[in-house]
Design a protein around this motif. Structure first.
Motif, mmCIF file in Angstrom:
data_model
loop_
_atom_site.group_PDB
_atom_site.id
_atom_site.type_symbol
_atom_site.label_atom_id
_atom_site.label_comp_id
_atom_site.label_asym_id
_atom_site.label_seq_id
_atom_site.Cartn_x
_atom_site.Cartn_y
_atom_site.Cartn_z
ATOM 1 N N GLY A 71 0.793 -1.224 0.000
ATOM 2 C CA GLY A 71 0.000 0.000 0.000
ATOM 3 C C GLY A 71 0.826 1.276 0.000
ATOM 4 O O GLY A 71 0.283 2.365 0.173
ATOM 5 N N ASP A 72 2.131 1.158 -0.208
ATOM 6 C CA ASP A 72 3.000 2.337 -0.215
ATOM 7 C C ASP A 72 2.990 3.064 -1.554
ATOM 8 O O ASP A 72 3.342 4.244 -1.629
ATOM 9 N N ILE A 73 2.608 2.343 -2.603
ATOM 10 C CA ILE A 73 2.450 2.965 -3.916
ATOM 11 C C ILE A 73 1.172 2.426 -4.537
ATOM 12 O O ILE A 73 0.673 1.359 -4.148
ATOM 13 N N SER A 74 0.640 3.171 -5.477
ATOM 14 C CA SER A 74 -0.500 2.697 -6.255
ATOM 15 C C SER A 74 -0.068 2.694 -7.715
ATOM 16 O O SER A 74 0.918 3.343 -8.084
ATOM 17 N N ASP A 84 -0.203 8.068 0.597
ATOM 18 C CA ASP A 84 0.059 8.695 1.900
ATOM 19 C C ASP A 84 0.855 7.751 2.791
ATOM 20 O O ASP A 84 1.780 8.171 3.494
ATOM 21 N N SER A 85 0.504 6.467 2.754
ATOM 22 C CA SER A 85 1.247 5.468 3.525
ATOM 23 C C SER A 85 2.704 5.408 3.061
ATOM 24 O O SER A 85 3.626 5.293 3.867
ATOM 25 N N GLU A 95 9.529 8.669 4.981
ATOM 26 C CA GLU A 95 10.062 9.456 6.103
ATOM 27 C C GLU A 95 10.782 8.557 7.105
ATOM 28 O O GLU A 95 11.865 8.896 7.588
ATOM 29 N N ARG A 96 10.195 7.395 7.397
ATOM 30 C CA ARG A 96 10.813 6.456 8.337
ATOM 31 C C ARG A 96 12.131 5.939 7.769
ATOM 32 O O ARG A 96 13.152 5.894 8.459
ATOM 33 N N LYS A 97 12.123 5.557 6.498
ATOM 34 C CA LYS A 97 13.335 5.025 5.877
ATOM 35 C C LYS A 97 14.432 6.091 5.787
ATOM 36 O O LYS A 97 15.609 5.787 5.951
ATOM 37 N N GLN A 98 14.047 7.343 5.545
ATOM 38 C CA GLN A 98 15.039 8.419 5.503
ATOM 39 C C GLN A 98 15.689 8.596 6.872
ATOM 40 O O GLN A 98 16.912 8.750 6.967
ATOM 41 N N ALA A 99 14.889 8.565 7.929
ATOM 42 C CA ALA A 99 15.432 8.710 9.288
ATOM 43 C C ALA A 99 16.355 7.538 9.624
ATOM 44 O O ALA A 99 17.428 7.726 10.206
ATOM 45 N N GLU A 100 15.943 6.323 9.238
ATOM 46 C CA GLU A 100 16.782 5.142 9.501
ATOM 47 C C GLU A 100 18.096 5.250 8.746
ATOM 48 O O GLU A 100 19.161 4.932 9.289
ATOM 49 N N TRP A 101 18.029 5.702 7.490
ATOM 50 C CA TRP A 101 19.239 5.820 6.683
ATOM 51 C C TRP A 101 20.174 6.882 7.269
ATOM 52 O O TRP A 101 21.381 6.690 7.347
ATOM 53 N N GLN A 102 19.627 8.012 7.701
ATOM 54 C CA GLN A 102 20.456 9.066 8.278
ATOM 55 C C GLN A 102 21.146 8.585 9.552
ATOM 56 O O GLN A 102 22.326 8.876 9.762
ATOM 57 N N ALA A 103 20.430 7.822 10.378
ATOM 58 C CA ALA A 103 21.045 7.271 11.592
ATOM 59 C C ALA A 103 22.160 6.291 11.222
ATOM 60 O O ALA A 103 23.244 6.298 11.824
ATOM 61 N N PHE A 104 21.906 5.464 10.229
ATOM 62 C CA PHE A 104 22.909 4.504 9.762
ATOM 63 C C PHE A 104 24.147 5.236 9.241
ATOM 64 O O PHE A 104 25.276 4.911 9.596
ATOM 65 N N ALA A 105 23.926 6.275 8.416
ATOM 66 C CA ALA A 105 25.051 7.030 7.844
ATOM 67 C C ALA A 105 25.855 7.732 8.937
ATOM 68 O O ALA A 105 27.086 7.771 8.868
#
Length: 112
Positions: free
Chosen positions: A55-58, A77-78, A84-94
């Motif tokens: 449901g993340d893309i149509s 919207d999902s 947003e969640r994946k961007q935050a996870e990636w930034q923490a990883f980086a």
């Protein structure tokens, strides 16, 4: 290590710029990464189907005149929340990788 690649994050990010068909997404990834990243069809389309199932893309089939219709994907919207969640996870990883690399350089310089 949790990140080897995150094709889904790349797809969601590229779709945040607007709807696109599979080939266009592949071109966006390659162009935006300055030709560092390329995505084979064998990986791209299964990832698109998974994101659609989640449901993340149509997707919708769009006519192209005399050519066969083309499947065009759009962020939901999902999908925006997932991005947003994946961007935050990636930034923490980086940040974590950067800290380790900086520490290793400092230790090497101090040890000389």
């Amino acid at each position: 290590m949790t990140f080897r690649e995150d094709l889904e994050a790349l797809i969601l990010s590229c779709l945040s710029a607007g709807p696109a068909h599979g080939y266009e997404l592949s071109k966006r990834i390659r162009t935006l990464s300055q030709d560092v990243l390329s995505v084979a069809e064998g990986k791209l389309y299964p990832a698109l189907h998974a994101l659609e199932a989640e449901g993340d893309i149509s997707a919708q089939w769009v006519p192209q005149g005399n050519k066969p219709p083309r499947k065009v994907y759009e962020l939901t919207d999902s999908g925006r929340l997932t991005l947003e969640r994946k961007q935050a996870e990636w930034q923490a990883f980086a940040r974590g990788v950067g800290s380790v690399l900086r520490s290793a350089v400092i230790e090497c310089e101090v040890g000389r």
